[in-house]
Enzyme design. Structure first.
Site, PDB file in Angstrom:
ATOM      1  N   SER A  25       0.806  -1.222   0.000  1.00 22.41           N
ATOM      2  CA  SER A  25       0.000   0.000   0.000  1.00 22.41           C
ATOM      3  C   SER A  25       0.840   1.273   0.000  1.00 22.41           C
ATOM      4  O   SER A  25       0.315   2.354  -0.248  1.00 22.41           O
ATOM      5  CB  SER A  25      -0.940   0.011   1.214  1.00 22.41           C
ATOM      6  N   LYS A  57       0.170   4.418   6.786  1.00 24.84           N
ATOM      7  CA  LYS A  57      -0.444   5.256   5.745  1.00 24.84           C
ATOM      8  C   LYS A  57       0.006   6.706   5.933  1.00 24.84           C
ATOM      9  O   LYS A  57       0.560   7.076   6.971  1.00 24.84           O
ATOM     10  CB  LYS A  57      -1.980   5.208   5.829  1.00 24.84           C
TER      11      LYS A  57
END
Length: 216
Positions: free
Chosen positions: A130, A167
């Protein structure tokens, strides 16, 4: 030890320093033994002997600092190796794996220049892709500084419902909601994935990413 004259037990060491497991105690004692600060010749839990006092260690560090300025390239290299830090590797950043449940069973050696605050830092192994557009790939090891706040754009380690993730962090209104309510956006650095949006109280920031190690 100085006040009682008795070496502490593993349980007392674990409780005093707030370590996660007895493996953590053993790993730290092994590092101190390898560096010549302590000795445990009998391999027993109350047989730890301090070889150098705090003042002696301080004098040695000051001596090394002076000798590095005038020493040979070899002595400078040895000095640099002595300064390598060992950070606890708490496990993988993966869905369903709460950080608190992971134990200090392994350590990662890192240069001091990569860590701003060693006492508040730890390492995690990345699982997934990710964050590949930020150069963070599957199986990379990230270095994390513990803190509970972050600025927009920081790469953070956060938990949501006990699931850990890495993230980019933003606080802003969701563009497609038609509302001005501020939400937490956890944005992947992968154009094939979408951001995750949460109410601020649903997200717990555990730290910000300050470095990365990759083995080839």
């Amino acid at each position: 030890m100085l006040s009682s004259g008795v070496s502490p037990s593993y349980q007392e060491i674990k409780d005093h320093f707030g370590l996660a497991s007895f493996n953590s105690v053993q790993n730290y004692l092994k590092q101190l033994t390898n560096k010549g600060y302590i000795e445990n010749p009998l391999g027993q839990k109350r047989a730890i002997q301090v070889l150098h006092s705090a003042s002696t260690v301080q004098e040695q560090l000051q001596s090394k600092s002076v000798s590095t300025k005038t020493g040979s390239p070899r002595s400078q290299l040895l000095q640099a190796r002595d300064e390598i830090l060992s950070l606890p590797l708490l496990g993988k950043v993966a869905a369903g794996q709460p950080i608190e449940a992971l134990k200090h069973d392994e350590f990662v050696d890192v240069p001091p220049s990569m860590v701003r605050n060693p006492s508040k830092s730890f390492a995690l192994k990345v699982q997934g892709d990710s964050m590949i557009e930020d150069g963070i790939f599957d199986e990379d090891i990230i270095l994390v500084q513990k803190q509970e706040s972050a600025s927009n754009g920081d790469i953070i380690v956060a938990t949501v419902e006990n699931e850990a993730t890495v993230k980019r962090f933003y606080v802003r209104a969701r563009p497609d909601s038609g509302s001005s309510e501020k939400l937490v956006e956890l944005r992947p650095s992968n154009s094939t994935m979408k951001s995750m949006w949460y109410a601020p109280e649903e997200v717990s920031i555990r730290g910000i990413v300050v470095g990365l190690i990759r083995k080839f």
